[in-house]
Scaffold this motif. Structure first.
Motif, PDB file in Angstrom:
ATOM      1  N   GLY A 227      29.586 -12.317   9.871  1.00  0.00           N
ATOM      2  CA  GLY A 227      29.584 -12.983  11.090  1.00  0.00           C
ATOM      3  C   GLY A 227      31.022 -13.504  11.310  1.00  0.00           C
ATOM      4  N   ALA A 228      31.789 -13.706  10.377  1.00  0.00           N
ATOM      5  CA  ALA A 228      33.129 -13.807  10.686  1.00  0.00           C
ATOM      6  C   ALA A 228      34.097 -12.655  11.097  1.00  0.00           C
ATOM      7  CB  ALA A 228      33.918 -14.286   9.241  1.00  0.00           C
ATOM      8  N   ASN A 229      33.356 -11.626  10.498  1.00  0.00           N
ATOM      9  CA  ASN A 229      34.060  -9.981  11.161  1.00  0.00           C
ATOM     10  C   ASN A 229      33.828 -10.011  12.757  1.00  0.00           C
ATOM     11  OD1 ASN A 229      35.111  -9.633   8.674  1.00  0.00           O
ATOM     12  ND2 ASN A 229      33.345  -8.214   7.953  1.00  0.00           N
ATOM     13  N   ALA A 230      32.537 -10.476  12.878  1.00  0.00           N
ATOM     14  CA  ALA A 230      32.036 -10.209  14.355  1.00  0.00           C
ATOM     15  C   ALA A 230      32.780 -11.097  15.177  1.00  0.00           C
ATOM     16  CB  ALA A 230      30.568 -10.375  14.306  1.00  0.00           C
ATOM     17  N   LYS A 231      32.969 -12.302  14.787  1.00  0.00           N
ATOM     18  CA  LYS A 231      33.882 -13.395  15.385  1.00  0.00           C
ATOM     19  C   LYS A 231      35.278 -12.984  15.472  1.00  0.00           C
ATOM     20  CE  LYS A 231      34.393 -17.455  13.346  1.00  0.00           C
ATOM     21  NZ  LYS A 231      33.938 -18.670  13.106  1.00  0.00           N
ATOM     22  N   PHE A 232      35.694 -12.544  14.493  1.00  0.00           N
ATOM     23  CA  PHE A 232      37.413 -12.008  14.565  1.00  0.00           C
ATOM     24  C   PHE A 232      37.374 -10.745  15.957  1.00  0.00           C
ATOM     25  CE2 PHE A 232      40.669  -9.102  13.651  1.00  0.00           C
ATOM     26  CZ  PHE A 232      41.637  -9.959  13.515  1.00  0.00           C
ATOM     27  N   THR A 233      36.469  -9.810  15.782  1.00  0.00           N
ATOM     28  CA  THR A 233      36.340  -8.697  16.649  1.00  0.00           C
ATOM     29  C   THR A 233      36.173  -9.268  18.222  1.00  0.00           C
ATOM     30  OG1 THR A 233      35.589  -7.334  14.870  1.00  0.00           O
ATOM     31  CG2 THR A 233      35.299  -6.625  17.336  1.00  0.00           C
ATOM     32  N   ARG A 234      35.240  -9.785  18.245  1.00  0.00           N
ATOM     33  CA  ARG A 234      35.004 -10.478  19.673  1.00  0.00           C
ATOM     34  C   ARG A 234      36.339 -11.222  20.228  1.00  0.00           C
ATOM     35  NH1 ARG A 234      30.929 -13.335  18.009  1.00  0.00           N
ATOM     36  NH2 ARG A 234      31.903 -15.331  18.027  1.00  0.00           N
ATOM     37  N   ARG A 235      36.867 -12.294  19.472  1.00  0.00           N
ATOM     38  CA  ARG A 235      37.971 -12.822  20.079  1.00  0.00           C
ATOM     39  C   ARG A 235      39.165 -11.950  20.045  1.00  0.00           C
ATOM     40  NH1 ARG A 235      37.836 -18.410  16.219  1.00  0.00           N
ATOM     41  NH2 ARG A 235      35.691 -19.295  17.236  1.00  0.00           N
ATOM     42  N   PHE A 236      39.330 -11.001  19.279  1.00  0.00           N
ATOM     43  CA  PHE A 236      40.596 -10.151  19.614  1.00  0.00           C
ATOM     44  C   PHE A 236      40.386  -9.267  20.729  1.00  0.00           C
ATOM     45  CE2 PHE A 236      43.515  -6.887  18.553  1.00  0.00           C
ATOM     46  CZ  PHE A 236      44.760  -7.481  18.093  1.00  0.00           C
ATOM     47  N   GLU A 237      39.224  -8.899  20.901  1.00  0.00           N
ATOM     48  CA  GLU A 237      39.078  -8.067  22.096  1.00  0.00           C
ATOM     49  C   GLU A 237      38.857  -8.853  23.233  1.00  0.00           C
ATOM     50  OE1 GLU A 237      34.821  -6.396  21.352  1.00  0.00           O
ATOM     51  OE2 GLU A 237      35.443  -4.882  20.407  1.00  0.00           O
ATOM     52  N   LYS A 238      38.855 -10.008  23.330  1.00  0.00           N
ATOM     53  CA  LYS A 238      39.236 -10.963  24.592  1.00  0.00           C
ATOM     54  C   LYS A 238      40.846 -11.114  24.667  1.00  0.00           C
ATOM     55  CE  LYS A 238      35.619 -14.141  24.897  1.00  0.00           C
ATOM     56  NZ  LYS A 238      34.977 -15.509  24.691  1.00  0.00           N
ATOM     57  N   ILE A 239      41.654 -10.986  23.660  1.00  0.00           N
ATOM     58  CA  ILE A 239      43.061 -10.896  23.615  1.00  0.00           C
ATOM     59  C   ILE A 239      43.532  -9.624  24.269  1.00  0.00           C
ATOM     60  CG2 ILE A 239      45.176 -11.040  22.141  1.00  0.00           C
ATOM     61  CD1 ILE A 239      43.652 -12.715  20.305  1.00  0.00           C
ATOM     62  N   GLU A 240      43.030  -8.548  23.733  1.00  0.00           N
ATOM     63  CA  GLU A 240      43.032  -7.295  24.417  1.00  0.00           C
ATOM     64  C   GLU A 240      42.977  -7.317  25.974  1.00  0.00           C
ATOM     65  OE1 GLU A 240      42.992  -3.635  21.519  1.00  0.00           O
ATOM     66  OE2 GLU A 240      41.023  -4.976  21.396  1.00  0.00           O
ATOM     67  N   GLY A 241      41.722  -7.846  26.301  1.00  0.00           N
ATOM     68  CA  GLY A 241      41.392  -7.904  27.733  1.00  0.00           C
ATOM     69  C   GLY A 241      42.354  -8.629  28.648  1.00  0.00           C
ATOM     70  N   TRP A 242      42.867  -9.921  28.164  1.00  0.00           N
ATOM     71  CA  TRP A 242      43.449 -10.561  28.826  1.00  0.00           C
ATOM     72  C   TRP A 242      45.129 -10.009  28.818  1.00  0.00           C
ATOM     73  CZ3 TRP A 242      41.581 -15.279  25.646  1.00  0.00           C
ATOM     74  CH2 TRP A 242      40.569 -15.767  26.318  1.00  0.00           C
ATOM     75  N   ASP A 259      48.647 -15.594  19.575  1.00  0.00           N
ATOM     76  CA  ASP A 259      47.895 -16.665  18.750  1.00  0.00           C
ATOM     77  C   ASP A 259      47.713 -17.863  20.073  1.00  0.00           C
ATOM     78  OD1 ASP A 259      47.381 -18.154  16.395  1.00  0.00           O
ATOM     79  OD2 ASP A 259      48.907 -19.665  16.994  1.00  0.00           O
ATOM     80  N   ALA A 260      48.147 -17.719  21.156  1.00  0.00           N
ATOM     81  CA  ALA A 260      48.031 -18.802  22.158  1.00  0.00           C
ATOM     82  C   ALA A 260      46.702 -18.321  22.799  1.00  0.00           C
ATOM     83  CB  ALA A 260      48.843 -18.919  23.042  1.00  0.00           C
ATOM     84  N   LEU A 261      46.620 -16.967  22.876  1.00  0.00           N
ATOM     85  CA  LEU A 261      45.364 -16.249  23.503  1.00  0.00           C
ATOM     86  C   LEU A 261      44.037 -16.441  22.529  1.00  0.00           C
ATOM     87  CD1 LEU A 261      46.924 -13.210  25.095  1.00  0.00           C
ATOM     88  CD2 LEU A 261      46.237 -15.396  26.382  1.00  0.00           C
ATOM     89  N   TRP A 262      44.505 -16.500  21.151  1.00  0.00           N
ATOM     90  CA  TRP A 262      43.230 -16.561  20.284  1.00  0.00           C
ATOM     91  C   TRP A 262      42.765 -17.948  20.495  1.00  0.00           C
ATOM     92  CZ3 TRP A 262      40.836 -13.681  16.465  1.00  0.00           C
ATOM     93  CH2 TRP A 262      40.011 -14.569  15.628  1.00  0.00           C
ATOM     94  N   ASN A 263      43.663 -18.910  20.544  1.00  0.00           N
ATOM     95  CA  ASN A 263      43.273 -20.416  20.466  1.00  0.00           C
ATOM     96  C   ASN A 263      42.466 -20.705  21.970  1.00  0.00           C
ATOM     97  OD1 ASN A 263      44.193 -21.227  18.133  1.00  0.00           O
ATOM     98  ND2 ASN A 263      46.252 -21.727  19.172  1.00  0.00           N
ATOM     99  N   ARG A 264      42.858 -19.836  23.006  1.00  0.00           N
ATOM    100  CA  ARG A 264      42.164 -19.926  24.344  1.00  0.00           C
ATOM    101  C   ARG A 264      40.783 -19.460  24.144  1.00  0.00           C
ATOM    102  NH1 ARG A 264      43.830 -16.260  29.563  1.00  0.00           N
ATOM    103  NH2 ARG A 264      41.796 -16.458  30.689  1.00  0.00           N
ATOM    104  N   ALA A 265      40.678 -18.276  23.330  1.00  0.00           N
ATOM    105  CA  ALA A 265      39.353 -17.625  23.243  1.00  0.00           C
ATOM    106  C   ALA A 265      38.520 -18.399  22.235  1.00  0.00           C
ATOM    107  CB  ALA A 265      39.629 -15.971  22.344  1.00  0.00           C
ATOM    108  N   LYS A 266      39.008 -19.150  21.419  1.00  0.00           N
ATOM    109  CA  LYS A 266      38.401 -20.065  20.462  1.00  0.00           C
ATOM    110  C   LYS A 266      37.678 -21.167  21.467  1.00  0.00           C
ATOM    111  CE  LYS A 266      39.032 -22.500  16.381  1.00  0.00           C
ATOM    112  NZ  LYS A 266      39.855 -22.922  15.203  1.00  0.00           N
ATOM    113  N   ALA A 267      38.401 -21.854  22.233  1.00  0.00           N
ATOM    114  CA  ALA A 267      38.155 -23.014  22.941  1.00  0.00           C
ATOM    115  C   ALA A 267      37.020 -22.573  24.062  1.00  0.00           C
ATOM    116  CB  ALA A 267      39.467 -23.440  23.783  1.00  0.00           C
TER     117      ALA A 267
END
Length: 274
Positions: A227-242, A259-267
């Motif tokens: 689950g943590a791997n999937a979450k990391f993948t999902r959020r990093f792909e959002k970073i790549e998209g932005w 890191d700022a984009l990561w926090n945005r994805a998390k939020a």
């Protein structure tokens, strides 16, 4: 060798298990089979068996039910493959595999196939299952039979469960957490003063205690890490998209921006769950 009956079965989409078994036999035929399949052994196929099992688990985690029949088929093919190699070596065949698991299920469910009452809890049924397994193993050491080929976290939990059955276990999570803090301190000390082998050993000790903590908390550590791997993948792909929308790649960015984009994805994920 192939004949007309074999060809008809291989191409019969309603042929079921006989069709799959014949396909496997043909693939391993020394004269007319696939060169790659012919040269495989139990050892070379075993990693594929583990991989296919993990892919089934991945599909279930993602609830991609349309993919599950294919992945279960891949896993079934691994069983057929091992059975055919065993037949080639004169060890056993697919029917022996089926008979073994059928006999085991009947023997381990006396409350369904025998005279025992079904009026007991799932926990009691699990305890009875373990008693039957222990009787089947006969005289053995406590940790015997925990497969070496299991994923390390899963094997750690199984080893700990075996030890817990004979009383070798902490009474609560408090003691496990205290041990985890102790192991973290030892890892930091090893990093500062010892070599890579000692660091790896201390890291392994910490992971073993974390697996124990997962067991005490009723968490499957393999599933949690997936689950943590999937979450990391999902959020990093959002970073790549932005970044792509800004005409950039991750290599063109820096840690502060990502890191700022990561926090945005998390939020955004937390807001979507609220």
């Amino acid at each position: 060798m192939a004949d007309a009956a074999s060809d008809r079965l291989v191409h019969d989409t309603t042929g079921g298990m006989p069709r799959l078994l014949e396909i496997m036999r043909r693939l391993r035929d020394p004269a007319t089979g696939c060169p790659w399949d012919i040269e495989q052994t139990f050892a070379t196929i075993a990693p594929y068996t583990l991989e296919e099992a993990h892919e089934v688990a991945d599909v279930i985690d993602r609830q991609a039910w349309d993919e599950l029949p294919g992945e279960l088929g891949d896993l079934l093919f691994q069983v057929v493959y091992h059975a055919q190699m065993a037949r080639d070596a004169g060890l056993f065949g697919f029917d022996d595999v089926v008979r073994a698991i059928a006999d085991k299920m009947v023997a381990r469910h006396p409350h369904v196939f025998g005279d025992e009452s079904r009026d007991k809890s799932a926990a009691q049924q699990t305890a009875d299952w373990e008693k039957i397994k222990a009787a089947e193993r006969g005289p053995a050491r406590v940790l015997d039979g925990v497969a070496m080929g299991l994923p390390a976290l899963t094997r750690a939990v199984k080893l700990q469960k075996r030890a817990a059955r004979v009383g070798f276990d902490w009474p609560s999570t408090d003691e496990v957490l205290a041990k985890m803090r102790e192991e973290m301190t030892e890892l930091v000390e090893a990093r500062e003063s010892l070599g890579p082998d000692q660091v790896a050993e201390e890291f392994g000790d910490l992971m073993f205690v974390m697996a124990n903590l997962a067991r005490h908390m009723g968490v499957d550590p393999e599933a949690a890490l997936r689950g943590a791997n999937a979450k990391f993948t999902r959020r990093f792909e959002k970073i790549e998209g932005w970044l792509a929308k800004a005409g950039k790649t991750p290599a063109m960015s820096d840690l502060a921006e990502m890191d700022a984009l990561w926090n945005r994805a998390k939020a955004e994920e937390k807001a979507a769950k609220a």
